[in-house]
Write a protein that holds these residues in place. Structure first.
Motif, mmCIF file in Angstrom:
data_model
loop_
_atom_site.group_PDB
_atom_site.id
_atom_site.type_symbol
_atom_site.label_atom_id
_atom_site.label_comp_id
_atom_site.label_asym_id
_atom_site.label_seq_id
_atom_site.Cartn_x
_atom_site.Cartn_y
_atom_site.Cartn_z
ATOM 1 N N VAL A 154 0.844 -1.189 0.000
ATOM 2 C CA VAL A 154 0.000 0.000 0.000
ATOM 3 C C VAL A 154 0.885 1.247 0.000
ATOM 4 O O VAL A 154 2.088 1.172 0.238
ATOM 5 C CB VAL A 154 -0.959 0.030 1.216
ATOM 6 N N VAL A 155 0.278 2.400 -0.236
ATOM 7 C CA VAL A 155 0.970 3.686 -0.222
ATOM 8 C C VAL A 155 0.917 4.249 1.196
ATOM 9 O O VAL A 155 -0.078 4.068 1.916
ATOM 10 C CB VAL A 155 0.291 4.654 -1.223
ATOM 11 N N VAL A 156 1.985 4.934 1.609
ATOM 12 C CA VAL A 156 2.003 5.591 2.916
ATOM 13 C C VAL A 156 0.726 6.420 3.074
ATOM 14 O O VAL A 156 0.412 7.256 2.228
ATOM 15 C CB VAL A 156 3.248 6.501 3.042
ATOM 16 N N GLY A 157 -0.021 6.159 4.142
ATOM 17 C CA GLY A 157 -1.263 6.887 4.401
ATOM 18 C C GLY A 157 -2.522 6.121 4.045
ATOM 19 O O GLY A 157 -3.623 6.500 4.461
ATOM 20 N N ASP A 158 -2.392 5.033 3.265
ATOM 21 C CA ASP A 158 -3.559 4.220 2.942
ATOM 22 C C ASP A 158 -4.031 3.440 4.170
ATOM 23 O O ASP A 158 -3.279 3.256 5.130
ATOM 24 C CB ASP A 158 -3.241 3.214 1.826
ATOM 25 N N SER A 159 -5.269 2.961 4.112
ATOM 26 C CA SER A 159 -5.815 2.088 5.152
ATOM 27 C C SER A 159 -6.022 0.695 4.579
ATOM 28 O O SER A 159 -6.159 0.528 3.371
ATOM 29 C CB SER A 159 -7.151 2.626 5.668
ATOM 30 N N VAL A 160 -6.034 -0.277 5.473
ATOM 31 C CA VAL A 160 -6.333 -1.657 5.085
ATOM 32 C C VAL A 160 -7.558 -2.112 5.864
ATOM 33 O O VAL A 160 -7.650 -1.910 7.077
ATOM 34 C CB VAL A 160 -5.140 -2.599 5.353
ATOM 35 N N LYS A 161 -8.484 -2.706 5.140
ATOM 36 C CA LYS A 161 -9.712 -3.241 5.730
ATOM 37 C C LYS A 161 -9.689 -4.753 5.588
ATOM 38 O O LYS A 161 -9.588 -5.278 4.484
ATOM 39 C CB LYS A 161 -10.939 -2.671 5.013
ATOM 40 N N TRP A 162 -9.761 -5.452 6.710
ATOM 41 C CA TRP A 162 -9.878 -6.902 6.695
ATOM 42 C C TRP A 162 -11.366 -7.241 6.731
ATOM 43 O O TRP A 162 -12.083 -6.829 7.631
ATOM 44 C CB TRP A 162 -9.170 -7.517 7.897
ATOM 45 N N SER A 163 -11.820 -7.977 5.742
ATOM 46 C CA SER A 163 -13.228 -8.366 5.623
ATOM 47 C C SER A 163 -13.333 -9.851 5.958
ATOM 48 O O SER A 163 -12.827 -10.704 5.231
ATOM 49 C CB SER A 163 -13.713 -8.091 4.200
ATOM 50 N N ASP B 285 2.896 4.832 8.242
ATOM 51 C CA ASP B 285 4.349 4.792 8.310
ATOM 52 C C ASP B 285 4.946 3.680 7.457
ATOM 53 O O ASP B 285 4.402 2.569 7.395
ATOM 54 C CB ASP B 285 4.783 4.576 9.762
ATOM 55 N N ALA B 286 6.100 3.969 6.839
ATOM 56 C CA ALA B 286 6.795 2.976 6.026
ATOM 57 C C ALA B 286 7.283 1.819 6.897
ATOM 58 O O ALA B 286 7.650 2.001 8.052
ATOM 59 C CB ALA B 286 7.971 3.621 5.308
ATOM 60 N N GLY B 287 7.276 0.644 6.307
ATOM 61 C CA GLY B 287 7.745 -0.558 6.986
ATOM 62 C C GLY B 287 7.069 -1.773 6.396
ATOM 63 O O GLY B 287 6.238 -1.672 5.489
ATOM 64 N N VAL C 173 4.648 -1.247 3.201
ATOM 65 C CA VAL C 173 4.457 0.191 2.980
ATOM 66 C C VAL C 173 5.804 0.805 2.608
ATOM 67 O O VAL C 173 6.611 1.128 3.484
ATOM 68 C CB VAL C 173 3.883 0.881 4.235
ATOM 69 N N PRO C 174 6.098 0.947 1.309
ATOM 70 C CA PRO C 174 7.386 1.541 0.915
ATOM 71 C C PRO C 174 7.423 3.051 1.119
ATOM 72 O O PRO C 174 6.394 3.702 1.258
ATOM 73 C CB PRO C 174 7.497 1.187 -0.570
ATOM 74 N N VAL C 175 8.639 3.583 1.151
ATOM 75 C CA VAL C 175 8.858 5.030 1.167
ATOM 76 C C VAL C 175 8.284 5.596 -0.125
ATOM 77 O O VAL C 175 8.329 4.961 -1.181
ATOM 78 C CB VAL C 175 10.372 5.334 1.260
ATOM 79 N N LYS C 176 7.748 6.807 -0.052
ATOM 80 C CA LYS C 176 7.183 7.468 -1.227
ATOM 81 C C LYS C 176 8.157 8.532 -1.721
ATOM 82 O O LYS C 176 8.663 9.332 -0.934
ATOM 83 C CB LYS C 176 5.845 8.108 -0.856
ATOM 84 N N ALA C 177 8.441 8.524 -3.019
ATOM 85 C CA ALA C 177 9.390 9.480 -3.599
ATOM 86 C C ALA C 177 8.676 10.401 -4.576
ATOM 87 O O ALA C 177 7.857 9.959 -5.376
ATOM 88 C CB ALA C 177 10.510 8.738 -4.314
ATOM 89 N N SER C 178 9.011 11.685 -4.517
ATOM 90 C CA SER C 178 8.540 12.638 -5.517
ATOM 91 C C SER C 178 9.712 13.535 -5.882
ATOM 92 O O SER C 178 10.539 13.871 -5.039
ATOM 93 C CB SER C 178 7.363 13.454 -4.987
ATOM 94 N N GLY C 179 9.811 13.872 -7.139
ATOM 95 C CA GLY C 179 10.907 14.698 -7.620
ATOM 96 C C GLY C 179 11.405 14.177 -8.945
ATOM 97 O O GLY C 179 10.660 13.571 -9.716
ATOM 98 N N SER C 180 12.704 14.361 -9.185
ATOM 99 C CA SER C 180 13.283 13.896 -10.438
ATOM 100 C C SER C 180 14.765 13.610 -10.249
ATOM 101 O O SER C 180 15.381 14.044 -9.273
ATOM 102 C CB SER C 180 13.111 14.951 -11.539
ATOM 103 N N ALA C 181 15.327 12.869 -11.209
ATOM 104 C CA ALA C 181 16.743 12.504 -11.144
ATOM 105 C C ALA C 181 17.641 13.731 -11.191
ATOM 106 O O ALA C 181 18.711 13.758 -10.589
ATOM 107 C CB ALA C 181 17.078 11.556 -12.289
#
Length: 195
Positions: free
Chosen positions: A49-58, A89-91, A110-118
Motif C-alpha cells: 500500500v501507499v504511505v497513508g492508505d488504510s487496510v480493511k480486513w473483511s 508509516d513505512a515498513g 508500505v514503501p517510502v514514497k518518492a517525488s521529484g526527479s533525477a
C-alpha cells in the motif's frame, strides 16, 4: 474603454479557472485496500500500500488480524464483520490469526514514497502523520550494485527529507518505524536515480 478592461479581466479569470479547479481538489486522498479473511487464508497474503492508505480486513469466518510486532489486534471477528486501520508509516508489517496461528499469516508492505526527479533531487516521505511525538524512523540507502546499506536517518522524528547525493547513481531506499517498544521490519526498497 471600461468594457475593454472588463473583457480583459474576464479573459484572465477564464485562464485561471483550470488552475483554481486543481487547487480546490487538494492533496490526493488516501485509499482503503481490502484483505479477505477466509478459511485459513488472507487474500492477498502480501499487500503493498501507499504511505497513508488504510487496510480493511473483511471476515468470512471467525478469525483475527493480529500484528506479530504488536502494532494492532482486531480482536475476534465473525463472518460479515470487518476491521480497518491506517498505515501511516513505512515498513513491513507481518500479521497472523491468533485462532489459527502462524499457518494463517500475511503482511502489509508500505514503501517510502518518492517525488521529484533525477536531475533536481527527491523528496522522500516515510510517514503521512501530522505529528510524530512518540514515533521514530530509521532510513537507509545503498547504491545499486553495492551490498552495504548506509544509515541516512536514525531515530528521527522527521516524516520526510530531501535526498540528492552528489554523483550520478541509482539508489535503493528503505525505512522502518518505531512506535514505543514496537518496531516494524524494513519496508520494501524503492529505487531512485540521481543524475
Amino acid at each position: 474603454m471600461t468594457s475593454f478592461r472588463a473583457a480583459r479581466v474576464l479573459a484572465g479569470l477564464a485562464l485561471l479557472a483550470p488552475l483554481m479547479a486543481l487547487l480546490a481538489q487538494g492533496p490526493a486522498q488516501a485509499t482503503t485496500r481490502t484483505v479477505t479473511v477466509g478459511d485459513d487464508f488472507f487474500t492477498p497474503k502480501t499487500l503493498k500500500v501507499v504511505v497513508g492508505d488504510s487496510v480493511k480486513w473483511s471476515f468470512e469466518g471467525t478469525h483475527t488480524s493480529t500484528s506479530t510486532q504488536g502494532f494492532w489486534n482486531s480482536g475476534t471477528k465473525n463472518a460479515g464483520q470487518s476491521y480497518t486501520r491506517p498505515f501511516a508509516d513505512a515498513g513491513t508489517y507481518p500479521y497472523y490469526c491468533t485462532i489459527h496461528g502462524m499457518m494463517m499469516s500475511g503482511s502489509i508492505q508500505v514503501p517510502v514514497k518518492a517525488s521529484g526527479s533525477a536531475s533536481s533531487g527527491w523528496t522522500l516521505r516515510w510517514s503521512s502523520r501530522t505529528g510524530t511525538s512518540s514515533v521514530r524512523y530509521d532510513v537507509q540507502y545503498k547504491r545499486v550494485g553495492s551490498s552495504t546499506w548506509t544509515s541516512w536517518r536514525t531515530g528521527t522524528a522527521s516524516r520526510s527529507a530531501t535526498f540528492n547525493p552528489s554523483g550520478a547513481h541509482s539508489y535503493y531506499v528503505h525505512a522502518r518505524t518505531h512506535v514505543g517498544s514496537h518496531t516494524s521490519s524494513w519496508s520494501p526498497s524503492i529505487t531512485v536515480k540521481v543524475t
